[in-house]
Write a protein that holds these residues in place. Sequence first.
Motif, PDB file in Angstrom:
ATOM      1  N   THR A   1      -6.579   6.366  -4.149  1.00 29.69           N
ATOM      2  CA  THR A   1      -7.590   5.396  -4.605  1.00 29.69           C
ATOM      3  C   THR A   1      -6.112   4.672  -5.563  1.00 29.69           C
ATOM      4  OG1 THR A   1      -9.760   4.997  -6.197  1.00 29.69           O
ATOM      5  CG2 THR A   1      -8.006   6.619  -6.993  1.00 29.69           C
TER       6      THR A   1
ATOM      7  N   LEU B   1     -12.804  10.169   0.866  1.00 30.02           N
ATOM      8  CA  LEU B   1     -13.230   9.845   1.528  1.00 30.02           C
ATOM      9  C   LEU B   1     -13.610   8.303   0.071  1.00 30.02           C
ATOM     10  CD1 LEU B   1     -12.072   6.623   3.232  1.00 30.02           C
ATOM     11  CD2 LEU B   1     -14.297   7.004   4.052  1.00 30.02           C
ATOM     12  N   ASP B   2     -13.198   7.079  -0.469  1.00 23.06           N
ATOM     13  CA  ASP B   2     -13.030   6.624  -1.723  1.00 23.06           C
ATOM     14  C   ASP B   2     -13.682   7.429  -2.860  1.00 23.06           C
ATOM     15  OD1 ASP B   2     -12.796   4.342   0.039  1.00 23.06           O
ATOM     16  OD2 ASP B   2     -15.073   3.923   0.220  1.00 23.06           O
TER      17      ASP B   2
ATOM     18  N   CYS C   1      -3.644   2.582  -3.523  1.00 27.20           N
ATOM     19  CA  CYS C   1      -3.752   3.397  -3.275  1.00 27.20           C
ATOM     20  C   CYS C   1      -2.495   4.356  -3.515  1.00 27.20           C
ATOM     21  CB  CYS C   1      -3.637   3.559  -1.236  1.00 27.20           C
ATOM     22  SG  CYS C   1      -4.611   2.589  -0.486  1.00 27.20           S
TER      23      CYS C   1
ATOM     24  N   CYS D   1      -5.328  -3.441   0.051  1.00 28.59           N
ATOM     25  CA  CYS D   1      -5.364  -1.511   0.632  1.00 28.59           C
ATOM     26  C   CYS D   1      -6.363  -0.859   1.062  1.00 28.59           C
ATOM     27  CB  CYS D   1      -5.017  -0.972  -0.450  1.00 28.59           C
ATOM     28  SG  CYS D   1      -2.766  -2.112  -0.131  1.00 28.59           S
ATOM     29  N   THR D   2      -6.407  -0.128   2.289  1.00 30.94           N
ATOM     30  CA  THR D   2      -7.886   0.731   2.330  1.00 30.94           C
ATOM     31  C   THR D   2      -6.899   1.961   2.743  1.00 30.94           C
ATOM     32  OG1 THR D   2      -9.057  -0.828   3.980  1.00 30.94           O
ATOM     33  CG2 THR D   2      -9.342   1.754   4.425  1.00 30.94           C
ATOM     34  N   CYS D   3      -7.308   2.711   1.778  1.00 30.78           N
ATOM     35  CA  CYS D   3      -6.409   4.281   1.058  1.00 30.78           C
ATOM     36  C   CYS D   3      -7.670   5.294   2.364  1.00 30.78           C
ATOM     37  CB  CYS D   3      -6.886   4.535   0.093  1.00 30.78           C
ATOM     38  SG  CYS D   3      -6.573   3.060  -1.219  1.00 30.78           S
TER      39      CYS D   3
ATOM     40  N   GLY E   1      -1.975   4.342   3.068  1.00 33.75           N
ATOM     41  CA  GLY E   1      -3.236   2.930   3.205  1.00 33.75           C
ATOM     42  C   GLY E   1      -2.494   1.580   4.033  1.00 33.75           C
ATOM     43  N   THR E   2      -4.002   1.330   4.777  1.00 34.32           N
ATOM     44  CA  THR E   2      -3.785   0.185   5.246  1.00 34.32           C
ATOM     45  C   THR E   2      -3.603  -0.782   4.848  1.00 34.32           C
ATOM     46  OG1 THR E   2      -5.840   0.411   5.994  1.00 34.32           O
ATOM     47  CG2 THR E   2      -3.866   1.403   7.510  1.00 34.32           C
ATOM     48  N   CYS E   3      -3.256  -2.063   5.608  1.00 34.90           N
ATOM     49  CA  CYS E   3      -2.758  -3.458   4.252  1.00 34.90           C
ATOM     50  C   CYS E   3      -3.667  -4.435   5.763  1.00 34.90           C
ATOM     51  CB  CYS E   3      -1.172  -4.240   5.013  1.00 34.90           C
ATOM     52  SG  CYS E   3      -1.378  -5.578   3.798  1.00 34.90           S
ATOM     53  N   ASP E   4      -4.668  -4.609   4.509  1.00 39.85           N
ATOM     54  CA  ASP E   4      -6.061  -5.726   5.365  1.00 39.85           C
ATOM     55  C   ASP E   4      -4.693  -7.575   5.971  1.00 39.85           C
ATOM     56  OD1 ASP E   4      -8.267  -7.362   5.927  1.00 39.85           O
ATOM     57  OD2 ASP E   4      -7.331  -8.386   5.135  1.00 39.85           O
TER      58      ASP E   4
ATOM     59  N   CYS F   1       0.676  -1.144   0.171  1.00 39.65           N
ATOM     60  CA  CYS F   1      -0.206   0.087   0.116  1.00 39.65           C
ATOM     61  C   CYS F   1       0.847   1.144   0.487  1.00 39.65           C
ATOM     62  CB  CYS F   1      -0.615  -0.106   1.279  1.00 39.65           C
ATOM     63  SG  CYS F   1      -1.943  -1.693   1.295  1.00 39.65           S
TER      64      CYS F   1
END
Length: 133
Positions: free
Chosen positions: A83, A98-99, A87, A76-78, A67-70, A63
């Motif tokens: 995006t 957001l998004d 990210c 990735c969660t940005c 961004g965070t990684c599951d 990421c």
Amino acid sequence: MKACDARHWGVDCAEKCDCKDGDGSCDAVTGQCNCEAGYTGTQCYDKCPVGYFGLGCLHHCQCDNKGTCDHVSGACTCLVGWTGTFCEKPCPQGFYGLDCQEKCVCVNGGHCSHVTGVCVCPAGWIGPTCNLS
């Protein structure tokens, strides 16, 4: 010597695995827990360290832009304003947040921040939306 099922180990499979939630599997000889993807530790209660994911926590997250990684899948969660799969891209021009779901309200050639939506006005224009000359 008979083969133990995934939840028992030792001589005659007399020992029960002491792994996460009591239903995890372990090595039939040593009793060492076999952690599911995304988990680690002697009993598999710990999530992978930040920056790693998957089986054995061996995969490095990719990421970008904080961004965070599951910890299980590596998805990735940005952060706000970013995006892409990793990210790696700012929101497209005209969008922010957001998004990238928020629409910019800048006019007269103003460009908004892909993170905050604040307008940056061209010469000759001012105001929150670049609507004042």
